[in-house]
Design an enzyme around this catalytic site. Structure first.
Site, PDB file in Angstrom:
ATOM      1  N   ASP A  35       0.937  -0.934   0.570  1.00  0.00           N
ATOM      2  CA  ASP A  35       0.045   0.182  -0.251  1.00  0.00           C
ATOM      3  C   ASP A  35       0.879   1.028  -0.129  1.00  0.00           C
ATOM      4  OD1 ASP A  35      -2.731   1.580   0.017  1.00  0.00           O
ATOM      5  OD2 ASP A  35      -1.844   1.853   2.642  1.00  0.00           O
ATOM      6  N   ASP A  78      -7.440  -4.116   2.492  1.00  0.00           N
ATOM      7  CA  ASP A  78      -6.546  -4.892   2.377  1.00  0.00           C
ATOM      8  C   ASP A  78      -6.790  -6.068   2.819  1.00  0.00           C
ATOM      9  OD1 ASP A  78      -4.688  -2.732   0.891  1.00  0.00           O
ATOM     10  OD2 ASP A  78      -4.317  -1.825   3.271  1.00  0.00           O
ATOM     11  N   ASP A 128      -2.956  -1.641   5.084  1.00  0.00           N
ATOM     12  CA  ASP A 128      -3.379  -1.080   6.692  1.00  0.00           C
ATOM     13  C   ASP A 128      -5.108  -0.871   6.898  1.00  0.00           C
ATOM     14  OD1 ASP A 128      -3.674   0.959   4.953  1.00  0.00           O
ATOM     15  OD2 ASP A 128      -2.293   2.465   6.417  1.00  0.00           O
TER      16      ASP A 128
END
Length: 903
Positions: A338, A643, A639
């Site tokens: 990410d 995800d 996070d």
């Protein structure tokens, strides 16, 4: 009765909520602006359930303990213990079972502690919410919210359900945990086109996100598992856990060793019977061979090595949840990461300011109010420049954010973008403490795209305005140049718009500022105040990359690890961050681009395009599946709740410990306690060291076992008595070999460990060359043992067995030094670089001396005292084992022209 969580009242599929008007939403869910009645809310709560996410039940202590026995190698050891017990070898059986149970206790302890640490990291997502019921404002437990509830939203609060926005005042929501969008999203009522992307539904507020500015009022349309948050959490729960490469390899090794042990035992027993030996004698020989083939200490040594590695990783802020995951990290070939909060700080920062007179760079990152203003790379006093001073003063005055120093560092109370402007002003020496009392405000919203606050000043009231620079430019007639307001020409306007586009193309969020001294007597409305403005300039704002992330990506590249950025953010912003970090990519692909490509086309694009933006949870899972086609070992960092499914699907999921959601942590194999991407690199290095050491001691133990096998079978074929009894073999495998193998697990990483490409996860821990080394060295050890035995058995069988027993241990202690490195001789890696191994060798010799000289051990292990000359003879006989290994490594290095640096 409406059915808002599955279908409409008429049985029709639910509409896209964002495509409806507020009145249509209320009608669909059966509510009105006064909210539900208490009775209706209770009835719906019974029907739809609590507004909570359904969590997978945590394993019990017993389940975690029993899972430690799933390894095939452990099952074979239990069978060996049972066979030993049935033939009367109770001591052997007890020794094996003790090792099996201790191994299980160690694995259980590590995994349960990791689970407890995760529980400590978890925080309640939402605790309370404000709703309207029976026409009154009430604060309730958020778990009691039902579809149709009228919910009030305030700055700083978590959104408790999926809510259609009916009214909003300067409402902004941080949706990073759900969509990956780094900037707060403006929210306003009004229908949107059907099919609008999740990240662009400005009339919806989603459960699990946070209100960063303003206030709002809306209707709950989905709760619990029916929310977007819940839908993705459910998707995560349907994803099966991946088996780690190490677990697969150890199971394969266990199967192979079990078949080999059974085959050899049957063959040797058959040969013995043909030699007319007794059935009971041959059965004991078969048990001895089975014990000799299976390295009883291997599972315990693997578990201990992984546990020690986990402790090392924890010191590097990597919390491993499952033992094999630490080694899996070392096999990673692709990291899907990410952007927001992982590669970047998730702290908006002003990096450039452009006024009509000048352009300056602003140093410093995050919310620390320290930095410089640079003009042509030279520091200047920003307050000495009239235009720059007025710009900074206006963005400070037209602002609701405040900067606070709290335990752990500086923090912004308010939206990150407004906070970035406050920090820039603080860097120049201005302060919120000096801001006077405002007399009027026209709030920001996504339609106006601007905000105005009026302050009384000397000479009259002044309107300070900030917002989208092109909007302010359209409402400006002058600009501030040389400290004076001068007419804004068409040429000026075109030049400013070109510069704004240039800033945006570089991934910067652009915010403009303007002001206007208000004439006395005019009516204060938005239209009358926000006109004839003096344009002051604009700022370029960015969520800065973590300073250590660029070096981490460089190290990944040198280690042969591909890095792919997967984010819900804007493609221009994502690509700019990737460029700043040195992540090479042929442009950026959006989620729409992914959907337009077939699997084969996407597989090809992923080889060159490393930035994926505006992606959903389903897109991430598809990327993982496609990368897995090439047998990649995939790490996924993240996070947000979006995800979670990919974290669970990946070979190793890595969640953020600080900013990570509970869903991400629960789906992960590892948690970065400090949210630092660079910690992954340290984890990869540690994982590679662990695997190298597991390969070292596995090969060492097997070479030792081959030596035992050759000694026993060779003696049998030569018509000699049983050269080693089962309890002596167990002593070697569990005690002396176990100590040195464990010490091998502490071998430092080789200098070039991060310059090697990731290993093939399908490759066995025992390669062809490894088998050759194991067989050659094992045969050498076994033949030496037979030689020692033959020199003494005719005189004293117990003494002959003791010489063979002790000799084999000494030969193996020489041999362990060969396995410290597969490539480099001792003088290259340093003889004293692993002091634990030297202590283990001395400890093994001391234990063997006890076995030889203490009477009680003589009884249990069938040993007899040896002379000092006997020890000297055995030491001389074993020395060539080490010298030959050293000579081979030196020869190979010279032939290949290698050095330690080249690997």
């Amino acid at each position: 009765m409406p059915v808002p969580t599955g279908e409409s009242a008429g049985g029709r599929p639910l509409p896209d909520w964002h495509a409806l008007s507020a009145e249509e939403v209320r009608r669909e869910v059966g509510t009105d602006p006064a909210g539900l009645s208490t009775g209706e809310a209770e009835e719906r709560l019974q029907r739809y359930g609590k507004n909570v996410l359904r969590e997978e039940a945590r394993e019990t202590r017993l389940q975690v303990f029993l899972r430690q026995f799933k390894s095939i190698l452990i099952v074979i050891l239990i069978i060996a213990a049972a066979v030993s017990f049935l033939v009367g070898e109770a001591l052997d059986a007890a020794a094996i079972l003790i090792i099996v149970v201790l191994n299980a206790i160690l694995g259980y302890s590590q995994e349960w502690q990791a689970g407890e640490a995760i529980e400590a990291l978890k925080k309640m997502l939402v605790q309370h919410a404000v709703v309207v019921r029976d026409g009154e404002r009430r604060e309730i437990d958020a778990a009691g919210i039902v579809p149709g509830d009228v919910v009030l939203l305030e700055m700083g609060e978590r959104v408790p359900a999926d809510i259609y926005i009916a009214d909003a005042t300067s409402l902004e929501v941080d949706e990073a945990p759900l969509t990956g969008e780094s900037s707060p999203v403006d929210k306003a009522p009004g229908p949107l086109p059907a099919g609008t992307a999740l990240a662009e539904r400005s009339n919806m507020a989603f459960a699990g996100t946070t209100v960063t500015n303003g206030r709002g009022r809306g209707v709950a349309v989905a709760t619990g598992m029916q929310t977007e948050f819940g839908r993705i959490a459910g998707l995560s729960q349907r994803v099966a856990d991946e088996t780690t490469p190490l677990a697969r390899q150890m199971d394969r090794l266990g199967r192979d060793l079990g078949l080999i042990a059974l085959g050899i035992a049957v063959l040797v027993v058959a040969v013995g019977l043909l030699q007319q030996r007794g059935l009971l004698e041959m059965f004991l020989v078969g048990v001895s061979l089975a014990v000799a083939v299976i390295p009883e200490g291997l599972p315990a040594v693997v578990t201990l090595t992984l546990a020690i590695g986990i402790k090392t990783m924890m010191r590097r802020n990597c919390l491993i949840r499952h033992l094999p995951a630490s080694e899996t990290l070392g096999a990673v070939s692709v990291i899907c990461t990410d952007k927001t909060g992982t590669l970047t700080r998730n702290e908006m920062t002003v990096v450039r300011v452009r006024t009509p007179d000048t352009e300056v760079a602003v140093t410093g990152a995050g919310y620390l109010p320290m930095g410089e203003f640079l003009l042509e790379e030279k520091p200047i006093d920003p307050l000495a420049d009239p235009g720059l001073r007025q710009f900074l003063r206006t963005v400070l005055l037209c602002n609701h954010a405040t900067l606070a120093l709290e335990e752990g560092g500086w923090r912004i109370l308010g939206t990150p973008t407004e906070g970035a402007l406050v920090v820039a002003a603080e860097k120049a020496g201005l302060s919120r403490d000096d801001v006077p009392e405002a007399v009027k405000e026209f709030s920001f919203n996504s339609t106006r795209k601007r905000m105005t606050i009026i302050y009384p000043e000397e000479g009259g009231d002044v309107a300070h305005v900030k917002g989208a620079p092109e909007v302010l430019l359209a409402r400006s007639s002058r600009l501030l140049r040389g400290g004076s307001a001068v007419p804004l020409t068409d040429e000026d306007r075109d030049a400013i718009l070109r510069e704004i586009e240039e800033y945006a193309s570089q991934g910067l969020r652009v915010l403009g500022a303007a002001c206007r001294p208000l004439p006395a007597g005019i009516e204060w409305t938005a239209d009358t105040v926000e006109t004839d403005l003096v344009f002051l300039g604009f700022a370029g704002i960015v969520d800065p990359p973590r300073p250590e992330a660029a070096e981490a990506i460089r190290l990944c590249r040198s280690a042969g690890i591909d890095v792919i950025m997967i984010t819900g953010d804007n493609p221009l912003t994502a690509y700019a961050v990737a460029r700043d970090l040195g992540l090479s990519s042929e442009g950026a692909m959006t989620g729409a681009d992914l959907e337009a490509l077939g699997d084969d086309e996407l597989e090809g694009r992923l080889k060159t395009t490393k930035v994926l933006s505006r992606v959903t949870a389903e897109h991430k899972l598809r990327v993982i599946d496609i990368l897995s086609r090439d047998r990649e070992v995939i790490a996924m960092t993240g996070d947000g709740v979006n995800d979670a499914p990919a974290l669970k699907k990946a070979s190793i999921g890595i969640a953020m410990g600080i900013k990570g959601t509970d869903a991400a942590k629960e789906s992960s194999d590892m948690v970065l306690v400090d949210d630092n991407f660079a910690s992954i690199v340290a984890g990869v290095e540690e994982g590679r060291r662990e695997y190298d050491n597991i390969a070292r001691f596995t090969r060492y133990l097997l070479s030792s076992n081959v030596g035992e096998l050759v000694a026993i079978v060779g003696a049998l074929l030569l018509g000699l008595p049983l050269i080693l009894i089962p309890v002596q073999i167990l002593w070697i495998n569990l005690v002396t070999d176990g100590l040195t193998a464990l010490a091998l697990g502490l071998e430092p990483a080789e200098r070039d460990v991060m310059q090697r490409r990731p290993r093939d996860p399908q490759e066995s821990i025992l390669t062809r060359s490894a088998y050759l080394v194991i067989l050659v060295l094992g045969a050498w050890l076994g033949l030496l043992t037979i030689y020692v035995f033959m020199g003494h058995y005719a005189v004293d069988l117990d003494r002959a067995r003791t010489m063979a027993f002790t000799g084999l241990i000494i030969f193996e202690l020489y041999n362990v030094l060969n396995f410290r490195s597969f490539r480099y001789p001792l003088h290259r890696i340093g003889f004293f670089s692993n002091p634990a191994l030297l202590l283990a060798i001395l400890g093994s010799l001391a234990l063997q001396a006890l076995v030889v000289y203490v009477p009680i051990f003589n009884v249990f292990l069938g040993t007899a005292p040896l002379t000092l000359a006997d020890w000297g003879l055995l030491a001389l006989l074993g020395l060539p084992v080490l010298l030959a290994g050293e000579a081979y490594k030196i020869f190979r290095l010279r032939v290949r022209g290698r050095s330690p640096a080249s690997g």
